[in-house]
Design a protein around this motif. Structure first.
Motif, PDB file in Angstrom:
ATOM      1  N   PRO A   1       0.809  -1.216   0.000  1.00  0.00           N
ATOM      2  CA  PRO A   1       0.000   0.000   0.000  1.00  0.00           C
ATOM      3  C   PRO A   1       0.844   1.269   0.000  1.00  0.00           C
ATOM      4  O   PRO A   1       1.895   1.330   0.634  1.00  0.00           O
ATOM      5  N   ILE A   2       0.392   2.252  -0.712  1.00  0.00           N
ATOM      6  CA  ILE A   2       1.008   3.579  -0.708  1.00  0.00           C
ATOM      7  C   ILE A   2       0.135   4.491   0.143  1.00  0.00           C
ATOM      8  O   ILE A   2      -1.088   4.528  -0.037  1.00  0.00           O
ATOM      9  N   THR A   3       0.750   5.184   1.081  1.00  0.00           N
ATOM     10  CA  THR A   3      -0.017   5.941   2.066  1.00  0.00           C
ATOM     11  C   THR A   3       0.037   7.439   1.791  1.00  0.00           C
ATOM     12  O   THR A   3       1.111   8.006   1.590  1.00  0.00           O
ATOM     13  N   ILE A   4      -1.137   8.042   1.794  1.00  0.00           N
ATOM     14  CA  ILE A   4      -1.248   9.485   1.646  1.00  0.00           C
ATOM     15  C   ILE A   4      -2.156  10.015   2.760  1.00  0.00           C
ATOM     16  O   ILE A   4      -2.772   9.231   3.493  1.00  0.00           O
ATOM     17  N   THR A   5      -2.224  11.316   2.882  1.00  0.00           N
ATOM     18  CA  THR A   5      -3.281  11.920   3.689  1.00  0.00           C
ATOM     19  C   THR A   5      -4.192  12.700   2.751  1.00  0.00           C
ATOM     20  O   THR A   5      -3.771  13.205   1.709  1.00  0.00           O
ATOM     21  N   LYS A   6      -5.480  12.768   3.120  1.00  0.00           N
ATOM     22  CA  LYS A   6      -6.449  13.575   2.384  1.00  0.00           C
ATOM     23  C   LYS A   6      -7.194  14.419   3.402  1.00  0.00           C
ATOM     24  O   LYS A   6      -7.855  13.886   4.300  1.00  0.00           O
ATOM     25  N   HIS A   7      -7.011  15.712   3.302  1.00  0.00           N
ATOM     26  CA  HIS A   7      -7.566  16.651   4.286  1.00  0.00           C
ATOM     27  C   HIS A   7      -7.139  16.255   5.702  1.00  0.00           C
ATOM     28  O   HIS A   7      -7.909  16.368   6.650  1.00  0.00           O
ATOM     29  N   GLY A   8      -5.909  15.760   5.803  1.00  0.00           N
ATOM     30  CA  GLY A   8      -5.353  15.402   7.099  1.00  0.00           C
ATOM     31  C   GLY A   8      -5.647  13.991   7.559  1.00  0.00           C
ATOM     32  O   GLY A   8      -5.063  13.523   8.543  1.00  0.00           O
ATOM     33  N   ASP A   9      -6.540  13.275   6.858  1.00  0.00           N
ATOM     34  CA  ASP A   9      -6.888  11.898   7.232  1.00  0.00           C
ATOM     35  C   ASP A   9      -6.068  10.904   6.416  1.00  0.00           C
ATOM     36  O   ASP A   9      -5.907  11.076   5.196  1.00  0.00           O
ATOM     37  N   LEU A  10      -5.578   9.862   7.067  1.00  0.00           N
ATOM     38  CA  LEU A  10      -4.768   8.861   6.380  1.00  0.00           C
ATOM     39  C   LEU A  10      -5.599   8.045   5.402  1.00  0.00           C
ATOM     40  O   LEU A  10      -6.754   7.688   5.681  1.00  0.00           O
ATOM     41  N   ARG A  11      -4.982   7.717   4.277  1.00  0.00           N
ATOM     42  CA  ARG A  11      -5.590   6.851   3.281  1.00  0.00           C
ATOM     43  C   ARG A  11      -4.569   5.804   2.851  1.00  0.00           C
ATOM     44  O   ARG A  11      -3.416   6.132   2.563  1.00  0.00           O
ATOM     45  N   VAL A  12      -4.989   4.557   2.808  1.00  0.00           N
ATOM     46  CA  VAL A  12      -4.148   3.444   2.366  1.00  0.00           C
ATOM     47  C   VAL A  12      -4.573   3.117   0.942  1.00  0.00           C
ATOM     48  O   VAL A  12      -5.663   2.582   0.721  1.00  0.00           O
ATOM     49  N   ILE A  13      -3.722   3.441  -0.027  1.00  0.00           N
ATOM     50  CA  ILE A  13      -4.109   3.329  -1.434  1.00  0.00           C
ATOM     51  C   ILE A  13      -3.602   2.024  -2.045  1.00  0.00           C
ATOM     52  O   ILE A  13      -2.416   1.708  -1.984  1.00  0.00           O
ATOM     53  N   HIS A  14      -4.531   1.298  -2.637  1.00  0.00           N
ATOM     54  CA  HIS A  14      -4.226   0.065  -3.365  1.00  0.00           C
ATOM     55  C   HIS A  14      -4.185   0.406  -4.853  1.00  0.00           C
ATOM     56  O   HIS A  14      -5.204   0.458  -5.524  1.00  0.00           O
ATOM     57  N   PHE A  15      -2.972   0.696  -5.342  1.00  0.00           N
ATOM     58  CA  PHE A  15      -2.787   0.889  -6.775  1.00  0.00           C
ATOM     59  C   PHE A  15      -2.601  -0.473  -7.441  1.00  0.00           C
ATOM     60  O   PHE A  15      -2.286  -1.469  -6.789  1.00  0.00           O
ATOM     61  N   GLY A  16      -2.793  -0.515  -8.745  1.00  0.00           N
ATOM     62  CA  GLY A  16      -2.631  -1.764  -9.466  1.00  0.00           C
ATOM     63  C   GLY A  16      -1.170  -2.150  -9.619  1.00  0.00           C
ATOM     64  O   GLY A  16      -0.284  -1.297  -9.685  1.00  0.00           O
ATOM     65  N   PHE A  17      -0.925  -3.448  -9.683  1.00  0.00           N
ATOM     66  CA  PHE A  17       0.420  -3.978  -9.933  1.00  0.00           C
ATOM     67  C   PHE A  17       0.296  -5.077 -10.970  1.00  0.00           C
ATOM     68  O   PHE A  17      -0.494  -6.017 -10.802  1.00  0.00           O
ATOM     69  N   ASN A  18       1.059  -4.978 -12.057  1.00  0.00           N
ATOM     70  CA  ASN A  18       0.947  -5.980 -13.124  1.00  0.00           C
ATOM     71  C   ASN A  18       2.298  -6.594 -13.492  1.00  0.00           C
ATOM     72  O   ASN A  18       2.571  -6.898 -14.647  1.00  0.00           O
ATOM     73  N   GLY A  19       3.117  -6.818 -12.463  1.00  0.00           N
ATOM     74  CA  GLY A  19       4.383  -7.521 -12.690  1.00  0.00           C
ATOM     75  C   GLY A  19       5.365  -6.719 -13.505  1.00  0.00           C
ATOM     76  O   GLY A  19       5.995  -7.253 -14.419  1.00  0.00           O
TER      77      GLY A  19
END
Length: 343
Positions: free
Chosen positions: A89-107
């Protein structure tokens, strides 16, 4: 407003995946497990928790000593391989709240099987590993953790070869890739490296093999002083481009050159993409890959102290890890504080 967190913010844990018989480590599985054992031990003994993916928790627990086990949370689920940097997971904040982002992975652009790796974040969320409400599925966009780095001040550095490769998100132009990073990470300033490629690299020039952002307007980069090295010209062009880069305030960067390890070859005499840029940095400790090259290893560890003077620097022998064309940063993913439900 979104904000992409830098690697050195305080973390809940580091995500790793244990080699198993169905990974590409199968032909040297005992050595691979020992390699990961040493990585986990080095991190855990600094008081840093480990979230360890495995196929069989009972068998996995047998690998580690009691003092290390207390710093490990095991999660059983399927995965193709062990490079959690690129599918974690790549972690960002949005308006100060944490978000765990599931980006795609294709090898890495459809080079290797990734059907299970691409589901790891979703399955971790289903197992309630992430704090409730933080997970976001954006798997329609392919983005590997090793392809991007940030200073935590709104700037993201990446490479044109990777972000614009046709087998990831079609034929994105640099402008379109720039727009995607701004939209999905909240990046305000994007730096695209057009040069830099290591022999043996199969990631299409992930930036974490070439150049890394650090606090106080510093970029650490891999340099090559040997004019006969086949990487010399590409890395020289990369350095020239780095000297032209400016931060979001229009200021030039302070560039710090990391040495290039002496050439390492596999059993077929193919060169492997060994690099000291592939380090893992936490809020207090920096873990540096080493390659059984005492002078170069020590020089690399001394060099990163220029950028991270308050950090403890620990070398971890990665001579087995590099045999599968990755190194320490590739095998790890930091999980910033508060994203794990049990920490």
């Amino acid at each position: 407003m979104k904000h992409f967190l830098p690697e050195w913010v305080p973390s809940d844990a580091i995500l790793l995946a244990l080699p198993h018989e169905d990974t590409d480590w199968n032909y040297i599985l005992p050595e691979a497990i020992d390699q990961y054992k040493r990585i986990v031990e080095a991190i855990a003994r600094e008081g840093i928790h480990i979230l360890l993916l495995c196929r069989d928790r009972v068998e996995a627990e047998k690998i580690f000593e009691p003092d290390v086990l207390k710093e490990i949370t095991f999660v059983e689920l399927p995965y193709n391989d062990t490079w959690t940097r690129d599918y974690g997971p790549i972690t960002i904040t949005k308006h100060g709240d944490l978000r765990v982002i599931h980006f795609g992975f294709n090898g890495w652009g459809l080079k290797f099987a990734a059907d299970q790796d691409n589901q790891v974040n979703r399955r971790l969320n289903e197992k309630s590993v992430f704090t409730k409400g933080m997970y976001r599925n954006e798997s329609g966009f392919i983005l590997e953790g090793g392809s991007i780095d940030t200073d935590g001040e709104g700037t993201v550095i990446t490479t044109t070869r990777c972000l614009c490769s046709p087998n990831r998100n079609g034929f994105l132009s640099k402008k379109e890739a720039d727009e995607q990073l701004r939209k999905r990470l909240g990046a305000q300033h994007i730096l695209f490296l057009d040069y830099g490629a290591l022999v043996g690299d199969d990631t299409d020039s992930h930036v974490d093999t070439l150049a890394r952002m650090a606090p106080d307007n510093i970029i650490l980069y891999v340099g090559c002083r040997d004019v006969d090295d086949p990487q010399f010209e590409e890395l020289l062009k990369m350095r020239a481009q780095l000297t032209m880069f400016r931060n979001a305030m229009g200021e030039l960067y302070n560039l710090v050159e990391l040495p290039l390890p002496d050439a390492i070859y596999d059993e077929n005499r193919d060169r492997l993409p060994a690099t000291y840029a592939n380090y893992l940095v936490t809020d207090k400790v920096l873990f540096m890959p080493t390659y059984n090259q005492p002078q170069k290893d020590e020089l690399a560890m001394q060099t990163v102290r220029i950028a991270f003077p308050q950090h403890k620097v620990i070398g971890i022998d990665c001579t087995t890890l590099i045999r599968q064309h990755g190194s320490l940063h590739c095998a790890t993913m930091q999980l910033p504080r508060h994203i794990l439900s049990f920490r």
